[in-house]
Design a protein around this motif. Structure first.
Motif, PDB file in Angstrom:
ATOM      1  N   ASN A  10     -25.127   9.698  24.968  1.00 15.01           N
ATOM      2  CA  ASN A  10     -24.349  10.678  24.764  1.00 15.01           C
ATOM      3  C   ASN A  10     -23.659  10.889  23.533  1.00 15.01           C
ATOM      4  O   ASN A  10     -23.617  11.828  22.920  1.00 15.01           O
ATOM      5  CB  ASN A  10     -23.107  10.847  26.003  1.00 15.01           C
ATOM      6  CG  ASN A  10     -23.489  10.999  27.444  1.00 15.01           C
ATOM      7  OD1 ASN A  10     -24.480  11.126  27.531  1.00 15.01           O
ATOM      8  ND2 ASN A  10     -22.565  11.088  28.430  1.00 15.01           N
ATOM      9  N   CYS A  11     -23.475   9.872  22.822  1.00 14.94           N
ATOM     10  CA  CYS A  11     -22.980   9.735  21.510  1.00 14.94           C
ATOM     11  C   CYS A  11     -23.860   9.320  20.540  1.00 14.94           C
ATOM     12  O   CYS A  11     -24.302   9.883  19.571  1.00 14.94           O
ATOM     13  CB  CYS A  11     -21.532   8.820  21.630  1.00 14.94           C
ATOM     14  SG  CYS A  11     -20.168   9.396  22.995  1.00 14.94           S
ATOM     15  N   CYS A  53     -22.126  19.385  24.585  1.00 12.68           N
ATOM     16  CA  CYS A  53     -20.996  18.681  24.982  1.00 12.68           C
ATOM     17  C   CYS A  53     -20.467  19.255  26.450  1.00 12.68           C
ATOM     18  O   CYS A  53     -21.562  19.132  27.291  1.00 12.68           O
ATOM     19  CB  CYS A  53     -19.815  19.107  24.230  1.00 12.68           C
ATOM     20  SG  CYS A  53     -19.992  18.593  22.385  1.00 12.68           S
ATOM     21  N   SER A  54     -19.243  19.437  26.800  1.00 21.73           N
ATOM     22  CA  SER A  54     -18.912  19.854  28.167  1.00 21.73           C
ATOM     23  C   SER A  54     -17.537  20.350  27.921  1.00 21.73           C
ATOM     24  O   SER A  54     -16.746  19.948  27.009  1.00 21.73           O
ATOM     25  CB  SER A  54     -18.994  18.663  28.824  1.00 21.73           C
ATOM     26  OG  SER A  54     -18.402  18.712  30.371  1.00 21.73           O
ATOM     27  N   ALA A  61     -14.919  17.654  27.487  1.00 26.01           N
ATOM     28  CA  ALA A  61     -14.426  17.226  26.256  1.00 26.01           C
ATOM     29  C   ALA A  61     -12.773  17.745  25.910  1.00 26.01           C
ATOM     30  O   ALA A  61     -12.358  16.979  25.042  1.00 26.01           O
ATOM     31  CB  ALA A  61     -15.163  17.780  25.385  1.00 26.01           C
ATOM     32  N   TYR A  66     -17.428   9.403  30.782  1.00 23.35           N
ATOM     33  CA  TYR A  66     -18.058  10.791  30.494  1.00 23.35           C
ATOM     34  C   TYR A  66     -17.418  11.852  29.648  1.00 23.35           C
ATOM     35  O   TYR A  66     -17.941  12.279  28.732  1.00 23.35           O
ATOM     36  CB  TYR A  66     -18.568  11.399  31.644  1.00 23.35           C
ATOM     37  CG  TYR A  66     -19.377  12.789  31.375  1.00 23.35           C
ATOM     38  CD1 TYR A  66     -20.585  12.915  30.960  1.00 23.35           C
ATOM     39  CD2 TYR A  66     -18.798  14.074  31.673  1.00 23.35           C
ATOM     40  CE1 TYR A  66     -21.201  13.791  30.797  1.00 23.35           C
ATOM     41  CE2 TYR A  66     -19.086  15.311  31.395  1.00 23.35           C
ATOM     42  CZ  TYR A  66     -20.522  15.128  30.834  1.00 23.35           C
ATOM     43  OH  TYR A  66     -21.142  16.412  30.547  1.00 23.35           O
ATOM     44  N   THR A 118     -16.959  10.526  26.037  1.00 26.04           N
ATOM     45  CA  THR A 118     -18.055  10.694  25.247  1.00 26.04           C
ATOM     46  C   THR A 118     -18.416  12.119  24.779  1.00 26.04           C
ATOM     47  O   THR A 118     -18.823  12.334  23.675  1.00 26.04           O
ATOM     48  CB  THR A 118     -19.427  10.434  25.897  1.00 26.04           C
ATOM     49  OG1 THR A 118     -19.703  11.409  26.971  1.00 26.04           O
ATOM     50  CG2 THR A 118     -19.460   8.883  26.472  1.00 26.04           C
ATOM     51  N   LYS A 119     -18.085  13.193  25.637  1.00 23.24           N
ATOM     52  CA  LYS A 119     -18.044  14.530  25.198  1.00 23.24           C
ATOM     53  C   LYS A 119     -16.925  14.826  24.385  1.00 23.24           C
ATOM     54  O   LYS A 119     -17.155  15.704  23.330  1.00 23.24           O
ATOM     55  CB  LYS A 119     -18.160  15.475  26.652  1.00 23.24           C
ATOM     56  CG  LYS A 119     -19.257  14.996  27.355  1.00 23.24           C
ATOM     57  CD  LYS A 119     -20.609  15.178  26.577  1.00 23.24           C
ATOM     58  CE  LYS A 119     -22.108  15.196  27.354  1.00 23.24           C
ATOM     59  NZ  LYS A 119     -23.142  15.288  26.602  1.00 23.24           N
ATOM     60  N   CYS A 177     -19.906  23.714  25.298  1.00 18.43           N
ATOM     61  CA  CYS A 177     -19.082  22.973  26.161  1.00 18.43           C
ATOM     62  C   CYS A 177     -19.218  23.929  27.606  1.00 18.43           C
ATOM     63  O   CYS A 177     -18.274  24.623  28.034  1.00 18.43           O
ATOM     64  CB  CYS A 177     -17.684  23.033  25.891  1.00 18.43           C
ATOM     65  SG  CYS A 177     -17.763  22.122  24.098  1.00 18.43           S
TER      66      CYS A 177
END
Length: 257
Positions: free
Chosen positions: A109-110, A134-135, A138, A148, A151-152, A177
């Motif tokens: 993810n990163c 992303c999400s 975040a 998780y 990371t986002k 996101c």
């Protein structure tokens, strides 16, 4: 030659981006990156543009080196689109998920997203677009999605800083996101470690076509952040206003819906 590079392309959101970008008249080839060769082959056969298939695990250093080598060997090549859609999440306590899975999550993810972005940058020109998937996770800490969400959050901050760096070069960076996406493998994968039913459901989940279509348009319009659905947009707004302690309490209530 003008190309797009899409990671996580074997299914879900990554594959949907490939289907939409295959209609872009300015592109000549799409590079599809994911671990599952047979899925990539099936997707490649279905697209109207030539595809270069790279069945790679981006958590491995040699995979990143292979992408870099192929770009260098390709000669006269320009990357118009880079979409880092590879990623995964797991639901559960840190102990349940385990250190090995968490480390791989951070790597994909990163680390992989950042390194692939920087490998591709020398091959990008004015008018190019980078999408970091992303999400809305975040925007706040989330218990039982702890690593998780972190990371986002990292990828969101990286995207915002990179967008400012690349603006003078005319390269846009968009942090995408979304809320939960119901028609990908993500939810099923995330629930593999949810042995206690920590998240009962995923009300108002969006779909991959909506996320891909709206985020591509946001990138073309130069938006730094795209929240492609109502829940993600509200989350972004309230996440900036509400203290983390209250957010954590509200997320705990949401888990039981």
């Amino acid at each position: 030659m003008r190309i797009a590079i899409i990671t996580g392309a074997s299914s879900g959101l990554g594959a949907e981006y490939a289907r939409l970008l295959a209609k872009d008249p300015g592109l000549e080839e799409i590079w599809l990156i994911a671990r599952r060769r047979e899925r990539l082959e099936a997707l490649g056969r279905s697209l109207p543009l030539p595809c270069r298939l790279l069945p790679l695990d981006l958590t491995q250093e040699e995979s990143l080196q292979q992408v870099q080598k192929r770009l260098q060997q390709a000669g006269n090549l320009t990357i118009d689109w880079l979409i880092n859609a590879a990623g995964f999440g797991r639901i559960g306590s840190c102990e349940t998920i385990g250190a090995a899975t968490t480390a791989r999550m951070i790597d994909l993810n990163c680390r992989a997203a950042v390194l692939l972005t920087e490998i591709c940058l020398p091959h990008m020109e004015k008018g190019a677009h980078i999408l970091e998937i992303c999400s809305c996770a975040a925007f706040q800490p989330i218990a039982y999605l702890t690593a998780y969400a972190a990371t986002k959050a990292f990828l969101l901050r990286y995207s915002r800083g990179l967008q400012a760096e690349l603006k003078p070069r005319g390269i846009s960076v968009t942090a995408v996101c979304p809320y939960w996406i119901r028609d990908t493998e993500f939810i099923a994968g995330a629930r593999e470690t949810d042995h206690e039913g920590l998240f009962h459901g995923f009300p108002l989940a969006t779909d991959k076509h909506t996320v891909a279509r709206r985020s591509l348009q946001a990138a073309r319009n130069g938006h730094a952040i795209c929240t492609p659905d109502l829940v993600a947009t509200l989350d972004r707004f309230f996440g900036a206003l509400v203290p983390d302690a209250l957010i954590l309490h509200l997320v705990n209530l949401y888990r039981h819906l």
